[in-house]
Design an enzyme around this catalytic site. Structure first.
Site, PDB file in Angstrom:
ATOM      1  N   LYS A  52       0.758  -1.049  -0.036  1.00  0.00           N
ATOM      2  CA  LYS A  52      -0.028   0.100   0.021  1.00  0.00           C
ATOM      3  C   LYS A  52       0.928   1.233  -0.045  1.00  0.00           C
ATOM      4  CE  LYS A  52      -1.859   1.517   4.019  1.00  0.00           C
ATOM      5  NZ  LYS A  52      -1.149   2.303   4.782  1.00  0.00           N
TER       6      LYS A  52
ATOM      7  N   HIS B 171      -0.588  -5.598   5.838  1.00  0.00           N
ATOM      8  CA  HIS B 171       0.216  -6.056   6.721  1.00  0.00           C
ATOM      9  C   HIS B 171      -0.577  -6.674   7.786  1.00  0.00           C
ATOM     10  CE1 HIS B 171       0.727  -2.496   8.641  1.00  0.00           C
ATOM     11  NE2 HIS B 171       1.026  -3.078   9.939  1.00  0.00           N
TER      12      HIS B 171
ATOM     13  N   LYS C 296      -0.803 -10.617  10.675  1.00  0.00           N
ATOM     14  CA  LYS C 296      -0.651 -10.329  11.838  1.00  0.00           C
ATOM     15  C   LYS C 296      -1.291 -11.774  12.617  1.00  0.00           C
ATOM     16  CE  LYS C 296      -0.640  -5.464  12.816  1.00  0.00           C
ATOM     17  NZ  LYS C 296       0.293  -5.083  13.537  1.00  0.00           N
TER      18      LYS C 296
ATOM     19  N   ASP D  30      -5.194   6.086   4.778  1.00  0.00           N
ATOM     20  CA  ASP D  30      -4.127   5.461   5.504  1.00  0.00           C
ATOM     21  C   ASP D  30      -4.506   4.437   6.156  1.00  0.00           C
ATOM     22  OD1 ASP D  30      -1.295   4.980   6.011  1.00  0.00           O
ATOM     23  OD2 ASP D  30      -1.841   5.475   8.039  1.00  0.00           O
TER      24      ASP D  30
ATOM     25  N   HIS E 258      -6.738  -1.246   6.464  1.00  0.00           N
ATOM     26  CA  HIS E 258      -6.599  -2.199   7.713  1.00  0.00           C
ATOM     27  C   HIS E 258      -8.082  -2.177   8.513  1.00  0.00           C
ATOM     28  CE1 HIS E 258      -2.326  -1.788   6.783  1.00  0.00           C
ATOM     29  NE2 HIS E 258      -2.060  -0.669   7.521  1.00  0.00           N
TER      30      HIS E 258
HETATM   31  C1  BG6 Z   1       0.628   1.450   8.195  1.00  0.00           C
HETATM   32  C2  BG6 Z   1       0.284   2.836   8.404  1.00  0.00           C
HETATM   33  O1  BG6 Z   1      -0.050   0.845   7.007  1.00  0.00           O
HETATM   34  O2  BG6 Z   1       0.128   0.844   9.486  1.00  0.00           O
HETATM   35  C3  BG6 Z   1       0.900   3.668   9.613  1.00  0.00           C
HETATM   36  O3  BG6 Z   1       0.741   3.607   7.219  1.00  0.00           O
HETATM   37  C4  BG6 Z   1       0.257   2.874  10.786  1.00  0.00           C
HETATM   38  O4  BG6 Z   1       0.496   5.005   9.446  1.00  0.00           O
HETATM   39  C5  BG6 Z   1       0.621   1.416  10.630  1.00  0.00           C
HETATM   40  O5  BG6 Z   1       1.175   3.392  11.736  1.00  0.00           O
HETATM   41  C6  BG6 Z   1       0.191   0.661  11.890  1.00  0.00           C
HETATM   42  O6  BG6 Z   1       0.760  -0.814  11.802  1.00  0.00           O
HETATM   43  P1  BG6 Z   1       0.968  -1.246  13.215  1.00  0.00           P
HETATM   44  O7  BG6 Z   1       1.346  -2.807  12.677  1.00  0.00           O
HETATM   45  O8  BG6 Z   1       1.966  -0.623  14.051  1.00  0.00           O
HETATM   46  O9  BG6 Z   1      -0.435  -1.348  13.634  1.00  0.00           O
END
Ligand code: BG6
Length: 479
Positions: free
Chosen positions: A148, A178, A182, A235, A240
């Protein structure tokens, strides 16, 4: 109970943008940890490609430094570290010209899995895809991996999909979100579909509402330009939070295979109603005493980019009609906490009368940190005359339940990169899914622009703007 490591087939992994931040911070440390776990066959190779003029030795030194920072526990083990570095190669290559491509071709091994990781900005996806084809580097066992942001809106996502589709078929394209890598996110599927207990109650007849929270303490330092153009909606929500919503709301897939799972996720996104403007709260963290509010950090005193979003969504299908989903995410909040709360309805009739109060079960799934599950159950308050009720937690922490040998599960990138090599797309987004997600978020963003909406300020270190509380309060609920 120690997890088994199943070795993958021999592979060549080419990382375009191999000297960049994502490669050094996430991809290479993840590969290193899988190497230490013994998941690589002897002959596997990583070839980093980037514009900088670097020898392979200098590149290895750079990686050794990064591993010390981002995979510190393992990088002290000299044998593993040296073994890993020996498998790294470097090619100076320009995505926009012919330089370096023949050299790259010469380093690839025939007849094995070949993965090209596009760890570069989306403007380079098309030139890279074209050159991979033009230099005949794509074999039948080739996959490409993209990150992304997958587009900025529906139109750009469609363009990107079309560009990639001109050179690769969908089964070769691995779009990373990602969050799907998890462990605890995958566990949502295990909890829902591995237990008899929850699924019969998992619908609007029994569930009052569902909350999805992804709260972060981090701000936007170091990625100001990107974030100023993206904001929390693009974002975090479009990808997510949308993925979490899909996994919580989807119908049981017939099997855990890529298309079965992704078909069900797509149906959820397509069943989402447009969001009413008064069902969304946008926020932006304000200046603290030291002057580091969002606008100061990005250097734009008039910025209207949101660093926080809370919204109420409805899924119009038989399972969920009438059960709202409340989503919220924000930066620079009081605590890092990603959690999903499933709030069940009150029992239809209380045999204990008014004095017992109203009670309802709630299931909390903590994704990070302190991963685990809590079920709120109602019991008798001890020692009281008559029958008074109280709620108590049935609490399970994964760390305690799984024991010390499972304290360090593979991180998201470890799992996802190994799935690329294995050729398993279940945890990757399909092109139509990404487009459907943009089709839902675009009108929300367009509405803000048309109305000249300005996000509500909130204090850094708080729980977000007060209006997010009101969003719930108006419905007689609370976060
Ligand atoms: C990323 C975003 O995809 O995911 C970030 O661009 C965010 O802004 C991050 O902080 C959060 O990922 P995680 O794994 O720390 O929850």
């Amino acid at each position: 109970m120690v997890s088994r490591v199943i070795p993958v087939d021999p592979f060549d992994l080419v990382i375009f943008g191999g000297t960049g931040d994502l490669a050094q911070r996430k991809i290479l440390p993840a590969l290193f940890r899988r190497f230490c776990a013994g998941q690589w066959p002897e002959s596997a190779r990583i070839i980093a490609a980037a514009r900088s003029e670097l020898s392979t030795d200098a590149f290895r030194k750079l990686v050794a430094e990064s591993l010390r920072s981002y995979a510190p526990r393992r990088s002290g083990e000299v044998e593993n570290l040296q073994g890993f570095l020996q498998r790294l190669d470097y090619v100076q290559l320009d995505a926009l010209s012919t330089g370096g491509w023949d050299e790259l071709a010469g380093k690839l091994t025939p007849d094995r899995v070949r993965a090209f990781y596009f760890s570069v900005g989306p403007s380079l996806f098309a030139p890279l895809a074209e050159r991979i084809r033009a230099h005949a580097l794509a074999t039948k066992d080739t996959r490409i991996v993209v990150e992304k942001p997958f587009g900025h809106d529906l139109e750009s996502a469609r363009d990107l999909n079309a560009t990639l589709a001109a050179h690769f078929y969908e089964g070769q394209i691995y779009r990373i979100d990602h969050y799907l890598g998890k462990e605890t996110v995958q566990n949502l599927m295990a909890v829902r579909f591995g237990n008899m207990l929850f699924e019969p109650l998992w619908n609007s007849q029994y569930v009052d509402h569902i909350q999805i929270t992804v709260a972060e303490t981090v701000g936007v330092k170091g990625r100001e330009d990107y974030y100023e153009r993206a904001g929390a909606m693009r974002d975090m929500v479009q990808n997510h939070l949308m993925q979490l919503l899909c996994l919580i709301a989807m119908e049981p897939p017939a099997k855990f295979d890529p298309d079965a799972v992704r078909d069900e996720k797509l149906k959820v996104i397509r069943a989402l109603d447009p969001v009413e403007p008064h069902h969304i709260v946008r926020g932006q963290f304000a200046a603290e005493a030291d002057g580091s509010g969002y606008r100061e950090v990005v250097g734009n005193p008039r910025s209207t980019t949101e660093s926080y979003v809370a919204l109420k969504a409805h899924i119009s299908n038989w399972r969920w009609a009438g059960t709202p989903f409340y989503l919220r995410t924000g930066k620079q909040l009081v605590a890092r906490s990603s959690v999903i709360n499933v709030q069940f309805k009150d029992a239809p009739h209380s045999i204990f009368g008014e004095a017992a109060g109203r009670h309802a079960n709630a299931l909390s799934i903590r994704l990070q940190p302190n991963e685990g599950i809590t079920l709120k159950v109602t019991i008798k308050e001890p020692g009281q005359g008559g029958m008074r009720l109280i709620d108590v937690p049935l609490d399970m922490s994964f760390a305690e339940a799984l024991g010390p040998e499972n304290q360090d599960p593979p991180d998201a990138y470890e799992r996802l990169i190994m799935d690329v090599i294995r050729g398993n797309q279940t945890l990757f987004m399909r092109g139509d899914e990404v487009e459907a997600a943009w089709a839902w978020t675009d009108p929300i963003i367009a509405g803000w622009q048309a109305r000249g909406d300005v996000p509500k300020p909130y204090d850094s270190g708080s729980t977000g703007p007060g209006d997010a509380e009101l969003l719930m309060k108006r419905d007689g609920r609370h976060w």
